[in-house]
Motif scaffolding. Structure first.
Motif, PDB file in Angstrom:
ATOM      1  N   ILE A   1       1.277  -0.824  -0.314  1.00  0.00           N
ATOM      2  CA  ILE A   1      -0.172  -0.277  -0.110  1.00  0.00           C
ATOM      3  C   ILE A   1       0.803   1.489   0.041  1.00  0.00           C
ATOM      4  O   ILE A   1       0.527   2.148  -0.305  1.00  0.00           O
ATOM      5  CB  ILE A   1      -0.900   0.285   1.157  1.00  0.00           C
ATOM      6  CG1 ILE A   1      -1.991  -1.249   1.145  1.00  0.00           C
ATOM      7  CG2 ILE A   1      -1.718   1.495   1.442  1.00  0.00           C
ATOM      8  CD1 ILE A   1      -2.501  -0.823   2.658  1.00  0.00           C
ATOM      9  N   THR A   2       2.236   1.480   0.936  1.00  0.00           N
ATOM     10  CA  THR A   2       3.003   2.050   0.640  1.00  0.00           C
ATOM     11  C   THR A   2       3.808   2.687  -0.596  1.00  0.00           C
ATOM     12  O   THR A   2       3.145   3.647  -0.346  1.00  0.00           O
ATOM     13  CB  THR A   2       4.198   2.503   1.916  1.00  0.00           C
ATOM     14  OG1 THR A   2       3.016   1.974   3.075  1.00  0.00           O
ATOM     15  CG2 THR A   2       5.077   3.243   1.993  1.00  0.00           C
ATOM     16  N   ASP A   3       4.067   1.285  -0.929  1.00  0.00           N
ATOM     17  CA  ASP A   3       4.800   1.891  -2.664  1.00  0.00           C
ATOM     18  C   ASP A   3       3.542   2.661  -3.482  1.00  0.00           C
ATOM     19  O   ASP A   3       4.367   2.756  -4.374  1.00  0.00           O
ATOM     20  CB  ASP A   3       4.826   0.497  -3.052  1.00  0.00           C
ATOM     21  CG  ASP A   3       6.148   0.085  -2.135  1.00  0.00           C
ATOM     22  OD1 ASP A   3       7.213   0.840  -1.110  1.00  0.00           O
ATOM     23  OD2 ASP A   3       6.444  -1.507  -1.583  1.00  0.00           O
ATOM     24  N   LEU A   4       2.188   1.694  -3.262  1.00  0.00           N
ATOM     25  CA  LEU A   4       1.289   2.386  -4.397  1.00  0.00           C
ATOM     26  C   LEU A   4       1.322   3.931  -4.278  1.00  0.00           C
ATOM     27  O   LEU A   4       1.134   4.647  -5.289  1.00  0.00           O
ATOM     28  CB  LEU A   4      -0.006   1.186  -4.536  1.00  0.00           C
ATOM     29  CG  LEU A   4       0.190   0.005  -4.978  1.00  0.00           C
ATOM     30  CD1 LEU A   4      -1.426  -0.518  -4.525  1.00  0.00           C
ATOM     31  CD2 LEU A   4      -0.004  -0.087  -5.864  1.00  0.00           C
ATOM     32  N   ILE A   5       1.312   4.517  -2.991  1.00  0.00           N
ATOM     33  CA  ILE A   5       0.529   6.398  -2.626  1.00  0.00           C
ATOM     34  C   ILE A   5       1.847   6.210  -3.083  1.00  0.00           C
ATOM     35  O   ILE A   5       1.823   7.230  -4.103  1.00  0.00           O
ATOM     36  CB  ILE A   5       0.586   5.940  -1.322  1.00  0.00           C
ATOM     37  CG1 ILE A   5      -1.166   5.196  -1.054  1.00  0.00           C
ATOM     38  CG2 ILE A   5       0.385   7.475  -0.744  1.00  0.00           C
ATOM     39  CD1 ILE A   5      -1.791   5.311   0.657  1.00  0.00           C
ATOM     40  N   GLN A   6       2.694   5.813  -2.700  1.00  0.00           N
ATOM     41  CA  GLN A   6       4.309   6.602  -2.737  1.00  0.00           C
ATOM     42  C   GLN A   6       4.456   6.930  -4.291  1.00  0.00           C
ATOM     43  O   GLN A   6       4.845   7.920  -4.718  1.00  0.00           O
ATOM     44  CB  GLN A   6       5.564   5.891  -2.154  1.00  0.00           C
ATOM     45  CG  GLN A   6       6.627   6.994  -1.979  1.00  0.00           C
ATOM     46  CD  GLN A   6       6.457   8.562  -1.169  1.00  0.00           C
ATOM     47  OE1 GLN A   6       5.862   8.680  -0.228  1.00  0.00           O
ATOM     48  NE2 GLN A   6       6.898   9.289  -1.937  1.00  0.00           N
ATOM     49  N   SER A   7       4.281   5.288  -5.008  1.00  0.00           N
ATOM     50  CA  SER A   7       4.347   6.342  -7.061  1.00  0.00           C
ATOM     51  C   SER A   7       3.640   6.913  -7.271  1.00  0.00           C
ATOM     52  O   SER A   7       3.761   7.554  -8.493  1.00  0.00           O
ATOM     53  CB  SER A   7       4.454   4.227  -7.135  1.00  0.00           C
ATOM     54  OG  SER A   7       2.814   4.092  -6.695  1.00  0.00           O
ATOM     55  N   LYS A   8       2.390   6.790  -6.547  1.00  0.00           N
ATOM     56  CA  LYS A   8       1.643   7.821  -7.021  1.00  0.00           C
ATOM     57  C   LYS A   8       2.367   9.120  -7.196  1.00  0.00           C
ATOM     58  O   LYS A   8       1.834  10.650  -8.126  1.00  0.00           O
ATOM     59  CB  LYS A   8       0.841   8.087  -6.649  1.00  0.00           C
ATOM     60  CG  LYS A   8      -1.166   8.402  -7.661  1.00  0.00           C
ATOM     61  CD  LYS A   8      -1.367   8.096  -8.867  1.00  0.00           C
ATOM     62  CE  LYS A   8      -2.844   8.829  -8.916  1.00  0.00           C
ATOM     63  NZ  LYS A   8      -3.600   8.368 -10.230  1.00  0.00           N
ATOM     64  N   ILE A   9       2.607   9.509  -5.543  1.00  0.00           N
ATOM     65  CA  ILE A   9       3.467  10.708  -5.575  1.00  0.00           C
ATOM     66  C   ILE A   9       4.173  11.119  -6.157  1.00  0.00           C
ATOM     67  O   ILE A   9       4.609  12.368  -7.191  1.00  0.00           O
ATOM     68  CB  ILE A   9       3.607  10.492  -4.187  1.00  0.00           C
ATOM     69  CG1 ILE A   9       2.344  10.932  -2.682  1.00  0.00           C
ATOM     70  CG2 ILE A   9       4.218  12.410  -3.425  1.00  0.00           C
ATOM     71  CD1 ILE A   9       2.246  10.753  -1.293  1.00  0.00           C
ATOM     72  N   ASP A  10       5.080  10.330  -6.445  1.00  0.00           N
ATOM     73  CA  ASP A  10       6.490  10.531  -6.883  1.00  0.00           C
ATOM     74  C   ASP A  10       5.909  10.608  -8.662  1.00  0.00           C
ATOM     75  O   ASP A  10       7.248  11.696  -8.939  1.00  0.00           O
ATOM     76  CB  ASP A  10       7.544   9.353  -6.758  1.00  0.00           C
ATOM     77  CG  ASP A  10       7.908   8.835  -5.549  1.00  0.00           C
ATOM     78  OD1 ASP A  10       7.864  10.076  -4.669  1.00  0.00           O
ATOM     79  OD2 ASP A  10       8.673   7.745  -5.290  1.00  0.00           O
TER      80      ASP A  10
END
Length: 920
Positions: A605-614
């Motif tokens: 979940i963290t990776d999915l959120i962070q990839s969207k932000i990045d």
């Protein structure tokens, strides 16, 4: 409530023809019931009998005790929104409406929590009642109601009970539900009035199923009969703090002020007030081994409340701050993972004061439990909140040395506190039992098994245990066995206006300890860990049972509220909780547990959120929904590259191996690769660990219906299916395949010649002496396992044919007559997702691929516009079989859809289909 047994054969129609199918099933039901009723004594059940218990949703009903009219507005899915002008009227109406939809479920629940299932279902439930009486949930609930709950909470509970009883007034069993009419064939049971304590006791059942690491505590002790310390350590690896992030990342404990905060001086990490990994006693005694083995059998037989008897429970929740959302305000998502039940454990509703004031304080909507006032998860006009199980260790098992009528403590024999309980049994004579407790209020669980008592008396004593007296027993220390204030917390959260209010409410949420996430309309987000969490002396960390005769093994107190971890508006802009470690152990002095979830879901979940932000994107409500449906398998990402490098000679096995080439690791229901990989994974676990674990760890596999090997027809054709139960050698345990096993295998991958990778030959199947040979063997075994289950033609394979959900009514739908199981149960649904994925449709590798726990609901709250929030339930609002709202949300839930969630007056009016007025 009989415990879960085999899956039903009841069929769920497809979307097309659903209404026609429902009418056809209703006709079949009426015909079958008419025949059975005729045999039973000439009674005739008609369509009117089946529909008699359906709720009135239009017009008006007069209820004694209301101070003013109450409007009940239901949308097209039967979800009620209640409008009143006083708190008491609001909660009285809530009790009435929930009883309309779910009283059978409520009645069964209260009989479970009070250990009175035998009154309804006869002598088959006596053993369960004995154990539940020993725990004494209803006794503790009564103490809470009498001594610890606030006056306002008692007033609300009384109003709720009055509403339930207003519904019951003048009704016979068949007027309340079809199940009562069926129960009437063999039992003259009549429902009794509802009490405030009935509502409070349900919180104890919920806490039991979310109790934390008790099963791991038992397992670790049982493992010592066959495994050494290093091997046990292999099976319980350390949490991967360097790879999977904790919930709280910015905060730190301040040793000087004894508080936790977003800033603070470096703590003396490792000054463990909570203890280290010491055991406190040798776990290898015959007494302890036998006691725990017997206790495990007792626990496995208990009915579940919201979970799978404490196993496999997880949940997802996360919140994203307005900086990274399309709306500019926070978005909050939650999907608790609980056992699949029919009806769903959750009940959706809104509770609205026409004008919020000191007289009427609530404007809240969300999910609650039938039988309990208030809203447990959801939002009000200012804030939203969600929950996941924290997993903190709030239970300890004590090996007690018994002597006469007492137990050894501090070198002296101390008498038990005893009470006699009488269990009424439908169709049989009552049974009396004696419950014994220590001075700390710890019940002696071993008294509930004749085998445990016998073995305890004959127990072999080793050097660590004093050689004295009559043997051993097992006692339980658990925070929920003390009166608490969680019911106060529910109402306090429902009316909280901001972070300060919410944190204050959380301090009342003592049991079960939950990860609470928060967002508000002022663009703040937060997390707090509440709960009554024990502290232990040095050398005792709660990881294994401890010697009760040692005074220093007793709890020393509880962590203060100010010392518990929290975060508020972290700089990263989001917070994720999915049962991972709460805080880095190097930054916190207390041992919260030794058994966190290992973070596979939370990091994804963290990776999915962070990839969207990045990527510079903004997150939408639908993005949050799509994240909830993520099917990516973390263990597949690790193993598939290795599996593809293995040389396979057999062309049929090679054909299956080729399914993994180019696979993106997503476990969609129509994926053949997902089916094959999960079978390989299951066989890796079986070969590497199954024949090496003590047989006492054995978990019975559930049964499911699968297609015959020689058919490729659709799954809804009943004649094409056979019943299969999880196969296993009687002397072999098998891992459940959860994310702890992900970490076990990951930690062993680099040691290709480790002893765990060795397995003997079996028939024509080769032995293995290293990792790759074992992987090759698992690929062979998986190919022929799926050939037997799904057919030789791999073009017909898919994950959904193995991974399916059957919804069973949790009472007569599990052990009732076959015709009732057909009438009450629904399924199957072919599901995507899997174990330890974000879309966590869990399966237990010890027993097959069938779905055993699920996202029990899903919600996404939009703090920018609450009317644009979305929600879904596993089943529907109604607990009445053949009511239009029995399972009307399940197809959409299975497809990953969410429903509109109206909140403001105008939006609710627009979505209203039926309005009922309750009049004083």
């Amino acid at each position: 409530m009989p415990p879960n047994t085999t899956a039903s054969t009841g069929q769920q129609p497809g979307k097309s023809g659903r209404k026609k199918g429902r009418r056809a099933r209703l006709l079949v039901l009426v015909l079958v019931l008419a025949v059975v009723a005729g045999v039973a004594g000439g009674a005739y059940w008609s369509i009117s009998t089946v529909r008699a218990s359906f709720p009135q949703t239009k017009g008006s009903i007069t209820i004694k005790g209301l101070s003013g009219p109450v409007d009940v507005k239901r949308d097209g899915y039967g979800i009620p929104q209640v409008y009143a002008s006083s708190d008491e009227d609001l909660f009285m109406a809530q009790g009435f409406v929930q009883a309309q939809d779910r009283f059978w479920e409520m009645d069964v629940r209260r009989h479970m929590t009070s250990g009175r299932l035998s009154e309804m279902f006869g002598k088959g439930q006596v053993d369960n009642d004995e154990f539940l009486r020993t725990l004494g949930w209803d006794r503790i609930a009564k103490q809470e109601y009498d001594k610890t709950l606030s006056a306002s909470t008692k007033k609300y509970l009384q109003a709720y009970a009055a509403g339930v009883n207003a519904y019951l007034d003048g009704k016979d069993g068949e007027d309340i539900s079809l199940e009562y009419a069926a129960l009437g064939f063999t039992n003259d049971y009549k429902p009794q009035k509802w009490t405030p304590v009935d509502s409070v006791a349900w919180l104890k059942a919920m806490a039991w199923d979310l109790r934390g690491n008790m099963q791991d505590e038992i397992d670790r002790a049982l493992m010592t009969s066959r495994l050494g310390p290093k091997e046990i350590a292999d099976l319980y690896p350390q949490y991967p703090y360097d790879r999977n992030k904790t919930i709280v990342q910015a905060g730190q404990y301040d040793e000087a002020t004894k508080t936790f905060g977003p800033t603070g001086s470096a703590s003396s990490a490792g000054s463990t007030a909570g203890g280290t990994a010491g055991t406190g006693t040798s776990s290898g005694t015959a007494g302890l081994q036998s006691q725990l083995s017997g206790l495990q059998e007792v626990l496995d037989d208990l009915p579940t409340a919201v979970g799978v008897n404490g196993n496999g429970i997880g949940s997802n929740s996360w919140v994203v701050g307005g900086k990274y959302t399309i709306t500019g305000k926070p978005l909050l998502a939650n999907d608790p993972h609980l056992s699949a039940s029919l009806p769903s454990v959750w009940y959706q509703m809104g509770l609205h004061c026409r004008s919020v004031s000191s007289k009427c304080q609530y404007d809240v909507s969300g999910y609650t439990f039938a039988g309990m006032p208030g809203v447990v998860i959801g939002h009000n006009q200012n804030i939203s909140w969600g929950m996941t199980n924290s997993g903190v260790d709030v239970t300890d098992l004590y090996l007690e040395k018994l002597s006469g009528d007492g137990y050894l403590y501090g070198g002296k024999t101390v008498p038990f506190t005893s009470r006699e309980e009488t269990i009424k049994v439908a169709g049989d004579s009552p049974k009396k039992i004696v419950v014994r407790e220590t001075k700390d209020g710890m019940p002696l669980l071993s008294d509930r098994s004749d085998e445990l008592v016998k073995v305890g008396r004959k127990a072999t004593v080793d050097a660590a245990a004093p050689d004295r007296g009559d043997g051993y027993g097992i006692a339980l220390r658990w925070t929920a066995l003390d009166p608490g204030t969680t019911m106060d917390a529910v109402f306090a959260m429902d009316r909280a206006k901001d972070w300060t209010d919410f944190r204050a409410a959380a301090t009342l949420f003592d049991v079960p300890s939950q990860n609470l996430i928060y967002a508000d309309t002022e663009n703040n987000i937060g997390y707090t860990l509440p709960g009554k969490i024990p502290t232990r002396t040095q050398g005792y960390d709660g990881s294994v049972p401890v010697p009760g005769w040692e005074p220093r093994s007793r709890w020393t107190g509880y962590i203060d509220d100010d010392e518990l971890p929290y975060e508020y508006n972290p700089a990263r802009g989001y917070i994720v909780t999915a049962n991972q470690a709460v805080v880095d152990k190097a930054k916190y002095p207390y041992t919260l547990t030794t058994d966190w979830g290992y973070g596979a879901r939370s990091q994804r979940i963290t990776d999915l959120i962070q990839s969207k932000i990045d990527d510079g994107g903004k997150i939408s409500t639908d993005d949050m929904r799509q994240m909830q449906l993520d099917n990516s398998s973390e263990i597949a990402k690790l193993l598939v590259p290795k599996l593809l490098k293995i040389d396979i000679d057999d062309k049929d096995v090679r054909e299956a191996q080729e399914l993994l080439e180019g696979w993106d690791y997503t476990q969609d229901a129509d994926s053949a690769a997902a089916a094959y990989f999960n079978s390989v994974w299951r066989n890796i676990l079986k070969l590497a660990f199954g024949n090496k674990l003590p047989k006492e760890l054995r978990v019975e596999g559930q049964c499911l219906w699968v297609e015959k090997a020689d058919t490729t027809g659709p799954v809804d054709e009943g004649e094409s299916k056979v019943r299969e139960c999880g196969e296993r050698d009687a002397d072999q345990a098998q891992p459940d395949g959860g994310d702890r096993w992900f970490e076990v295998v990951r930690s062993l991958m680099g040691d290709e010649n480790n002893d765990w990778w060795q397995t003997p030959s079996s028939g024509t199947r080769p032995s293995a002496d290293n990792r790759d040979e074992l992987f090759r063997r698992a690929m062979i075994d998986a190919r022929w396992e799926l050939t037997a289950k799904l057919g030789k033609d791999i073009d017909t394979w898919n994950w959904g044919r193995l991974h399916r959900l059957f919804l069973k009514n949790q009472t007569l739908g599990t052990e009732g007559p076959g015709f009732l199981q057909y009438a009450l149960n629904r399924g199957p649904w072919k599901l995507s997702g899997g174990e330890a994925t974000v879309n966590a449709s869990g399966w237990n590798a010890a027993g097959g691929y069938g779905v055993v726990w699920v996202p029990s609901m899903r919600m996404v709250v939009n703090l920018g516009d609450l009317d644009k929030s979305k929600w879904i339930n596993l089943t529907g609002a109604s607990g009445h079989a053949y009511n239009a709202h029995y399972t009307d949300q399940t197809d959409k839930w299975a497809d990953g859809e969410l429903l509109d969630w109206s909140f403001t007056d105008g939006a609710v009016d627009e979505s209203t289909s039926d309005t009922l007025v309750l009049k004083p």
